[in-house]
Design an enzyme around this catalytic site. Structure first.
Site, short mmCIF file in Angstrom:
data_model
loop_
_atom_site.label_atom_id
_atom_site.label_comp_id
_atom_site.label_asym_id
_atom_site.label_seq_id
_atom_site.Cartn_x
_atom_site.Cartn_y
_atom_site.Cartn_z
N SER A 163 -17.38 19.82 -13.72
CA SER A 163 -16.21 19.23 -13.45
C SER A 163 -16.59 17.88 -12.44
CB SER A 163 -15.10 20.26 -12.63
OG SER A 163 -15.69 20.64 -11.66
N ASP A 164 -15.65 16.99 -12.58
CA ASP A 164 -15.76 16.15 -11.45
C ASP A 164 -15.54 16.97 -10.25
OD1 ASP A 164 -15.78 13.88 -9.91
OD2 ASP A 164 -14.77 12.59 -10.75
N TRP A 165 -15.70 16.25 -9.09
CA TRP A 165 -15.53 17.17 -7.77
C TRP A 165 -14.18 17.32 -7.50
CZ3 TRP A 165 -20.08 16.41 -9.60
CH2 TRP A 165 -21.19 16.75 -8.75
N GLY A 166 -13.68 18.66 -7.53
CA GLY A 166 -12.30 19.03 -7.33
C GLY A 166 -11.40 18.86 -8.59
#
Ligand code: BGC
Length: 718
Positions: free
Chosen positions: A256-259
């Protein structure tokens, strides 16, 4: 050939056996590790344990998995448990030109060496995964991250990305191509949904990822924050399971992208392998942490799903020699002279000469006594800006510094005037200060033989997390350029920006316009060398520069940036030049455009056949001659037109390019190969690609609007 067949078959057989042995050694290793792991240990490998690391399993010899941004340099070290820099003194790095700049080189060899350079530096910093390249399509000139991305054209973006990834991964550092998919704006990026047809997705927004994965072999893919057709990218089965892992056979890690993770069970089933995050210090509370453990214990997620994800993580680790065999590649290196040369070569090949009236460039230094260098961008350093791609550069040569270095030892007097105050987007500069900066600049221009105005954007505008409001040059730079041009007709406008800006007025008043991008740590030297004729410019635009924002599809249709909930891609496949050409709009500077100090002549193209079938390769060669007086490089572009189609298609689409270096009088062949796949469109009725029988026309030229030769051939169904 017939006599060679048995030998070829034998070689193929041996290769196949070797490949399967390699795979089985990998599988055996991974299976053995997996069989020794507890569930808790498995889950450890599926989420971050700090800002940029995934936890290891020391008892099994699995180290932490170290990641770092980003696409144009290895980012400085962060504290493990908050979003502050760690304050190391040995984490300065080589700052390479940003995405659109490398794209403007149209040079695959440079993309490969860029990857190798980044890989060397990541290795030296002990990073196993480098979070890039960013390949999202430049749908609107206003997207804040355009500078990090590559192009409005999926083919160009895909080829460049594949070369970069191959270079990076040759250093045992995994690439993480991002942000999958249809993540083309920053406004509302955390929640809104890109609404687009399957055809638009497949023809425009997926091909660069496909090339990154299938051709470049990217070992990791990062999700976008956004939704696609209502479903978050990190839990989007259509994107991750069906297309990425299914159709494209991706064997690596989808993180995932961060968050960007939104759920535990859905994400687990729909293709997410690793959750990375921004919520530092609360790792247990992430979706792929305690909640995932619990989901397995509650029988909501079967162990097989967990095992498959763990396998992927271990596979990437194995293939980059984090585990298993000894590393193939040494400890890496950082800030070497060779890396700085790489930054220089990329910057020099990226520079695009947009206008050069009366051959004012290259400048003849022997005929100049004074130069006025004007504009905040003449002295501004851009490396440490733009958010996640910011680089703590070892140094950065600004345009003023570059000119000063290159003109050292001459009698030329270089003086600087700031011209405008570059403040953040919400700040206001008092009128009195604006006026006085302008007056000083104009005075200096009037007193000098040549004026160089370094205008454009900075990372208050070209930045993650924001889109711009319009294409205008901020800080009244257009008025400044006009005033300087009035004061000194020998004015050179240097555009420092990563996204399209409004150049209509500068193009009328200034005799010379040069685009030098957010061009990395050596850009000042490269720019000076282009202006002084040490380097013949060879960059070409990777996007269209229109006369006005409403010439671009999403703005003409009023569907950018949409709203918090969704953004509708109403222009469909007509992005960039595809839209301009379909509407018959002229561009101010078209896609693929860029001048040289020399001239290239295009001879007659030769086709290897006049008819091709599925499985055939068509070879197209065309002689290109440097008919000018200076050595130079030409980017030869091949576009394909489907002459008669059952569906609407763009007038033409880029399907090949090559960059040739030619001495005066020298001729070389530009050679392209095409297959039926290059002629296909995505047919929604069959959910697949289709090439229709009939005539195709090739357009070969120096830009999308400067076609020098054409030829036709026929695709015949079997
Ligand atoms: C960005 C990514 C980046 C990540 C880690 C996110 O906000 O969208 O591109 O790699 O942060 O810094």
């Amino acid at each position: 050939m017939k006599r060679l067949m048995p030998l070829l078959c034998l070689i193929l057989l041996v290769l196949r056996v070797l490949a399967s042995e390699a795979t089985s050694a990998e599988d055996k290793y991974i299976n053995s590790l997996l069989s020794q792991m507890t569930l808790e240990e498995k889950v450890t490998l599926l989420h971050g344990n700090s800002t940029f690391y995934v936890g290891g399993i020391p008892r099994l010899g699995i180290p932490e998995w170290a990641m770092s941004d980003g696409p144009h340099g290895v980012r400085a070290e962060f504290n493990r448990h908050d979003w502050h820099y760690a304050g190391w003194t040995n984490d300065s790095a080589t700052y390479l030109p940003t995405g659109t700049a490398i794209a403007a080189t149209w040079n695959l060899d440079l993309c490969r060496t860029r990857g190798e350079t980044l890989g060397d530096e990541a290795r030296w910093r002990g990073k196993d995964v480098l979070l890039g390249p960013g390949v999202n399509i430049i749908r609107s000139p206003l997207c804040g991250r355009n500078f990090e991305y590559l192009s409005e054209d999926p083919y160009l973006a895909g080829q460049l990305a594949a070369a970069y990834i191959a270079g990076l991964q040759s250093r045992d550092v995994a690439a993480c191509v991002k942000h999958f998919a249809a993540n083309n704006q920053e406004r509302w990026r955390l929640e809104n949904s890109s609404q687009l047809s399957a055809r638009t997705l497949h023809e425009i927004y997926l091909p660069a990822f496909k090339a990154a994965v299938k051709q470049g072999g990217s070992l990791c893919v990062m999700s976008g924050y956004n939704r696609v057709n209502g479903i978050f990218c990190a839990e989007n089965a259509m994107l991750a399971q069906d297309i990425l892992k299914g159709e494209w056979g991706f064997e690596g890690v989808y993180m995932s992208d961060w968050g960007a993770t939104q759920s535990t069970v859905e994400s687990a089933f729909n293709g997410l392998d690793v959750e990375m995050g921004t919520w530092a210090g609360h790792y247990d509370e992430w979706f792929f942490s305690r909640a995932l453990l619990q989901a397995v214990r509650n029988d909501e997620v079967p162990m097989s799903v967990i095992d498959e994800k763990v396998r992927r993580v271990l596979r990437v680790m194995y293939r980059t020699h984090v585990i298993g065999n000894q590393r193939r590649y040494g400890p890496g290196s950082i800030n070497t002279a060779e890396h700085q040369q790489e930054a220089y070569r990329e910057a020099a090949e990226a520079i695009v000469l947009l206008k050069n009236s009366q051959g004012m460039l290259p400048l003849d230094a022997s005929k100049i006594h004074s130069v006025a260098v004007i504009g905040d961008n003449a002295t501004r350093k851009h490396s440490f800006g733009g958010m996640s791609s910011e680089i703590k550069a070892l140094y950065e040569i600004t345009p003023l510094q570059g000119l000063t270095d290159r003109l050292k030892g001459t009698n030329i007097n270089i003086r600087f005037a700031q011209g405008y105050e570059a403040v953040s987007r919400d700040s206001v500069v008092p009128k009195s200060l604006r006026d006085s900066l302008m007056v000083q600049a104009v005075e200096l221009a009037r007193e000098s033989d040549v004026a160089i105005v370094c205008c454009g954007l900075n990372h208050y505008y070209d930045s993650e997390n924001f889109d711009r409001d319009d294409m205008a040059l901020p800080y009244d730079q257009t008025a400044l350029i006009q005033a300087v041009c009035r004061a000194n007709p020998r004015t050179i406008v240097v555009v420092v920006a990563g996204s399209p800006v409004d150049l209509v007025s500068p193009s009328v008043c200034a005799p010379v316009i040069v685009w030098s991008w957010m061009g990395g740590m050596e850009v000042g030297h490269a720019l000076a060398d282009v202006l002084l004729g040490e380097v013949n410019p060879s960059g070409k635009l990777p996007f269209t520069i229109g006369y006005s924002l409403d010439q671009y599809g999403p703005h003409a249709l009023g569907c950018f940036p949409g709203n918090e909930r969704e953004v509708s891609y109403d222009e469909g496949i007509y992005v960039g030049y595809r839209w301009f050409e379909a509407k018959g709009f002229p561009a101010l500077y078209p896609f693929g455009y860029g001048q040289s100090y020399t001239t290239f002549a295009y001879g007659k193209p030769q086709l290897s056949a006049t008819k091709i079938h599925t499985g055939d390769q068509l070879t197209v060669s065309i002689p290109i001659t440097n008919v000018g007086k200076m050595a130079g490089k030409e980017v030869v572009q091949l576009y394909v037109e489907d002459v008669a189609s059952s569906v609407d298609r763009p007038l033409k689409e880029l399907k090949g390019f090559t960059k040739l270096a030619l001495n005066p009088g020298q001729t070389a062949q530009a050679v392209f190969t095409l297959t039926a796949d290059d002629l296909a469109f995505y047919d929604e009725s069959i959910k697949g690609w289709k090439t229709e029988a009939g005539e195709f026309r090739l357009h070969i030229g120096a830009s999308s609007a400067d076609i020098r030769q054409s030829a036709t051939f026929t695709f015949v169904e079997p």
